[in-house]
Motif scaffolding. Sequence first.
Motif, PDB file in Angstrom:
ATOM      1  N   ILE A  70      30.262  10.745 -30.079  1.00 32.85           N
ATOM      2  CA  ILE A  70      30.907  10.433 -31.357  1.00 32.85           C
ATOM      3  C   ILE A  70      30.169  11.092 -32.520  1.00 32.85           C
ATOM      4  CG2 ILE A  70      31.406   8.539 -32.965  1.00 32.85           C
ATOM      5  CD1 ILE A  70      32.087   6.845 -30.517  1.00 32.85           C
ATOM      6  N   ALA A  71      28.883  11.354 -32.349  1.00 32.04           N
ATOM      7  CA  ALA A  71      28.084  11.969 -33.418  1.00 32.04           C
ATOM      8  C   ALA A  71      28.651  13.315 -33.845  1.00 32.04           C
ATOM      9  CB  ALA A  71      26.637  12.125 -32.980  1.00 32.04           C
ATOM     10  N   GLY A  72      29.382  13.985 -32.981  1.00 30.90           N
ATOM     11  CA  GLY A  72      29.980  15.271 -33.326  1.00 30.90           C
ATOM     12  C   GLY A  72      31.209  15.170 -34.203  1.00 30.90           C
ATOM     13  N   THR A  73      31.614  13.942 -34.540  1.00 28.17           N
ATOM     14  CA  THR A  73      32.811  13.758 -35.366  1.00 28.17           C
ATOM     15  C   THR A  73      32.494  13.296 -36.784  1.00 28.17           C
ATOM     16  OG1 THR A  73      33.120  11.448 -34.688  1.00 28.17           O
ATOM     17  CG2 THR A  73      34.163  13.149 -33.326  1.00 28.17           C
ATOM     18  N   ILE A  74      31.229  13.020 -37.056  1.00 20.11           N
ATOM     19  CA  ILE A  74      30.828  12.527 -38.375  1.00 20.11           C
ATOM     20  C   ILE A  74      29.893  13.550 -39.007  1.00 20.11           C
ATOM     21  CG2 ILE A  74      29.669  10.650 -39.611  1.00 20.11           C
ATOM     22  CD1 ILE A  74      30.452   8.857 -37.185  1.00 20.11           C
ATOM     23  N   PRO A  75      30.232  14.036 -40.202  1.00 17.53           N
ATOM     24  CA  PRO A  75      29.406  15.073 -40.834  1.00 17.53           C
ATOM     25  C   PRO A  75      27.926  14.683 -40.908  1.00 17.53           C
ATOM     26  CG  PRO A  75      31.434  14.781 -42.062  1.00 17.53           C
ATOM     27  CD  PRO A  75      31.391  13.687 -41.030  1.00 17.53           C
ATOM     28  N   PHE A  76      27.078  15.636 -40.588  1.00 17.82           N
ATOM     29  CA  PHE A  76      25.614  15.539 -40.603  1.00 17.82           C
ATOM     30  C   PHE A  76      25.035  14.693 -39.466  1.00 17.82           C
ATOM     31  CE2 PHE A  76      26.650  16.389 -45.099  1.00 17.82           C
ATOM     32  CZ  PHE A  76      25.986  17.593 -45.241  1.00 17.82           C
ATOM     33  N   LEU A  77      25.839  13.880 -38.797  1.00 18.35           N
ATOM     34  CA  LEU A  77      25.304  13.008 -37.756  1.00 18.35           C
ATOM     35  C   LEU A  77      24.916  13.782 -36.499  1.00 18.35           C
ATOM     36  CD1 LEU A  77      24.632  10.049 -37.604  1.00 18.35           C
ATOM     37  CD2 LEU A  77      26.822   9.652 -36.487  1.00 18.35           C
ATOM     38  N   SER A  78      25.603  14.874 -36.209  1.00 19.20           N
ATOM     39  CA  SER A  78      25.247  15.645 -35.010  1.00 19.20           C
ATOM     40  C   SER A  78      23.851  16.249 -35.154  1.00 19.20           C
ATOM     41  CB  SER A  78      26.276  16.738 -34.730  1.00 19.20           C
ATOM     42  OG  SER A  78      26.249  17.732 -35.722  1.00 19.20           O
ATOM     43  N   PHE A  79      23.462  16.617 -36.367  1.00 21.05           N
ATOM     44  CA  PHE A  79      22.117  17.153 -36.591  1.00 21.05           C
ATOM     45  C   PHE A  79      21.055  16.082 -36.317  1.00 21.05           C
ATOM     46  CE2 PHE A  79      24.718  19.454 -39.876  1.00 21.05           C
ATOM     47  CZ  PHE A  79      24.832  20.635 -39.157  1.00 21.05           C
ATOM     48  N   TYR A  80      21.306  14.882 -36.810  1.00 24.70           N
ATOM     49  CA  TYR A  80      20.379  13.778 -36.622  1.00 24.70           C
ATOM     50  C   TYR A  80      20.265  13.408 -35.143  1.00 24.70           C
ATOM     51  CZ  TYR A  80      18.453   9.071 -36.752  1.00 24.70           C
ATOM     52  OH  TYR A  80      17.702   7.963 -36.521  1.00 24.70           O
ATOM     53  N   PHE A  81      21.413  13.257 -34.473  1.00 23.13           N
ATOM     54  CA  PHE A  81      21.388  12.870 -33.071  1.00 23.13           C
ATOM     55  C   PHE A  81      20.781  13.955 -32.189  1.00 23.13           C
ATOM     56  CE2 PHE A  81      23.669   9.118 -34.018  1.00 23.13           C
ATOM     57  CZ  PHE A  81      23.516   8.294 -32.912  1.00 23.13           C
ATOM     58  N   GLU A  82      20.970  15.203 -32.548  1.00 25.28           N
ATOM     59  CA  GLU A  82      20.337  16.285 -31.786  1.00 25.28           C
ATOM     60  C   GLU A  82      18.829  16.119 -31.830  1.00 25.28           C
ATOM     61  OE1 GLU A  82      17.951  19.681 -31.320  1.00 25.28           O
ATOM     62  OE2 GLU A  82      18.531  19.064 -33.357  1.00 25.28           O
ATOM     63  N   HIS A  83      18.300  15.808 -32.995  1.00 27.09           N
ATOM     64  CA  HIS A  83      16.863  15.612 -33.144  1.00 27.09           C
ATOM     65  C   HIS A  83      16.389  14.408 -32.325  1.00 27.09           C
ATOM     66  CE1 HIS A  83      12.918  15.467 -34.991  1.00 27.09           C
ATOM     67  NE2 HIS A  83      13.140  14.196 -35.291  1.00 27.09           N
ATOM     68  N   ILE A  84      17.085  13.290 -32.428  1.00 31.14           N
ATOM     69  CA  ILE A  84      16.695  12.061 -31.733  1.00 31.14           C
ATOM     70  C   ILE A  84      16.791  12.236 -30.218  1.00 31.14           C
ATOM     71  CG2 ILE A  84      17.332   9.644 -31.347  1.00 31.14           C
ATOM     72  CD1 ILE A  84      15.937  10.223 -34.028  1.00 31.14           C
ATOM     73  N   ARG A  85      17.915  12.788 -29.732  1.00 34.53           N
ATOM     74  CA  ARG A  85      18.097  12.944 -28.276  1.00 34.53           C
ATOM     75  C   ARG A  85      17.124  13.969 -27.699  1.00 34.53           C
ATOM     76  NH1 ARG A  85      19.896   8.365 -28.613  1.00 34.53           N
ATOM     77  NH2 ARG A  85      22.134   8.002 -28.704  1.00 34.53           N
ATOM     78  N   THR A  86      16.826  15.020 -28.437  1.00 34.61           N
ATOM     79  CA  THR A  86      15.855  16.009 -27.963  1.00 34.61           C
ATOM     80  C   THR A  86      14.479  15.363 -27.837  1.00 34.61           C
ATOM     81  OG1 THR A  86      17.082  17.827 -28.957  1.00 34.61           O
ATOM     82  CG2 THR A  86      14.761  18.212 -28.489  1.00 34.61           C
ATOM     83  N   LYS A  87      14.109  14.591 -28.839  1.00 37.31           N
ATOM     84  CA  LYS A  87      12.822  13.894 -28.796  1.00 37.31           C
ATOM     85  C   LYS A  87      12.763  12.943 -27.613  1.00 37.31           C
ATOM     86  CE  LYS A  87      10.326  10.601 -31.607  1.00 37.31           C
ATOM     87  NZ  LYS A  87      10.353   9.853 -32.850  1.00 37.31           N
ATOM     88  N   ASP A  88      13.852  12.178 -27.374  1.00 39.44           N
ATOM     89  CA  ASP A  88      13.891  11.243 -26.258  1.00 39.44           C
ATOM     90  C   ASP A  88      13.754  11.946 -24.913  1.00 39.44           C
ATOM     91  OD1 ASP A  88      14.235   9.175 -28.038  1.00 39.44           O
ATOM     92  OD2 ASP A  88      16.400   8.954 -27.664  1.00 39.44           O
ATOM     93  N   VAL A  89      14.494  13.040 -24.725  1.00 38.85           N
ATOM     94  CA  VAL A  89      14.449  13.759 -23.457  1.00 38.85           C
ATOM     95  C   VAL A  89      13.081  14.401 -23.249  1.00 38.85           C
ATOM     96  CG1 VAL A  89      15.419  15.740 -22.207  1.00 38.85           C
ATOM     97  CG2 VAL A  89      16.942  14.119 -23.326  1.00 38.85           C
ATOM     98  N   LYS A  90      12.495  14.954 -24.304  1.00 41.61           N
ATOM     99  CA  LYS A  90      11.166  15.540 -24.174  1.00 41.61           C
ATOM    100  C   LYS A  90      10.129  14.491 -23.790  1.00 41.61           C
ATOM    101  CE  LYS A  90      11.621  19.640 -27.023  1.00 41.61           C
ATOM    102  NZ  LYS A  90      11.165  20.352 -28.232  1.00 41.61           N
ATOM    103  N   GLU A  91      10.217  13.304 -24.364  1.00 38.24           N
ATOM    104  CA  GLU A  91       9.296  12.224 -24.008  1.00 38.24           C
ATOM    105  C   GLU A  91       9.540  11.741 -22.588  1.00 38.24           C
ATOM    106  OE1 GLU A  91       9.717   9.173 -26.946  1.00 38.24           O
ATOM    107  OE2 GLU A  91       8.715  10.345 -28.505  1.00 38.24           O
ATOM    108  N   GLN A  92      10.804  11.624 -22.215  1.00 36.33           N
ATOM    109  CA  GLN A  92      11.153  11.109 -20.890  1.00 36.33           C
ATOM    110  C   GLN A  92      10.658  12.026 -19.780  1.00 36.33           C
ATOM    111  OE1 GLN A  92      15.370  10.530 -20.376  1.00 36.33           O
ATOM    112  NE2 GLN A  92      15.150   9.823 -18.281  1.00 36.33           N
ATOM    113  N   PHE A  93      10.779  13.323 -19.985  1.00 32.91           N
ATOM    114  CA  PHE A  93      10.424  14.293 -18.948  1.00 32.91           C
ATOM    115  C   PHE A  93       9.125  15.051 -19.249  1.00 32.91           C
ATOM    116  CE2 PHE A  93      15.013  13.727 -18.504  1.00 32.91           C
ATOM    117  CZ  PHE A  93      15.079  13.366 -17.167  1.00 32.91           C
ATOM    118  N   GLN A  94       8.373  14.602 -20.239  1.00 32.23           N
ATOM    119  CA  GLN A  94       7.108  15.230 -20.638  1.00 32.23           C
ATOM    120  C   GLN A  94       7.239  16.739 -20.827  1.00 32.23           C
ATOM    121  OE1 GLN A  94       6.804  13.099 -17.661  1.00 32.23           O
ATOM    122  NE2 GLN A  94       6.397  11.381 -19.006  1.00 32.23           N
ATOM    123  N   LEU A  95       8.229  17.137 -21.599  1.00 32.04           N
ATOM    124  CA  LEU A  95       8.458  18.577 -21.860  1.00 32.04           C
ATOM    125  C   LEU A  95       7.721  19.039 -23.099  1.00 32.04           C
ATOM    126  CD1 LEU A  95      12.262  18.732 -21.130  1.00 32.04           C
ATOM    127  CD2 LEU A  95      10.401  19.403 -19.634  1.00 32.04           C
TER     128      LEU A  95
END
Length: 95
Positions: A70-95
């Motif tokens: 849904i973040a891709g349908t609200i202006p500016f939210l996709s940028f924020y979620f990209e940052h949050i999800r990237t951080k989460d995945v990097k922490e989860q998989f120690q990247l």
Amino acid sequence: MLRYRALAWITGVWLLLLVAEVVARYGFDVGGFTWVGVAHGWIYFIYLIMTVDLSIRARWSIGKLIITAIAGTIPFLSFYFEHIRTKDVKEQFQL
């Protein structure tokens, strides 16, 4: 993850272009930019595919997937979620 990140940014930029097109059309009666909506629709579809792909690989919950999609349908939210999800995945998989 790079594909998701790229599509999140591209989708966000095209969504901002779509907002500008809607404002121009209905606010200032400027036409001729209807292709922006079509382009954003296709790009958003590819964004959804990349989001589902990443969610399967990272084993996200269905709620996390839906909110990220849904973040891709609200202006500016996709940028924020990209940052949050990237951080989460990097922490989860120690990247």
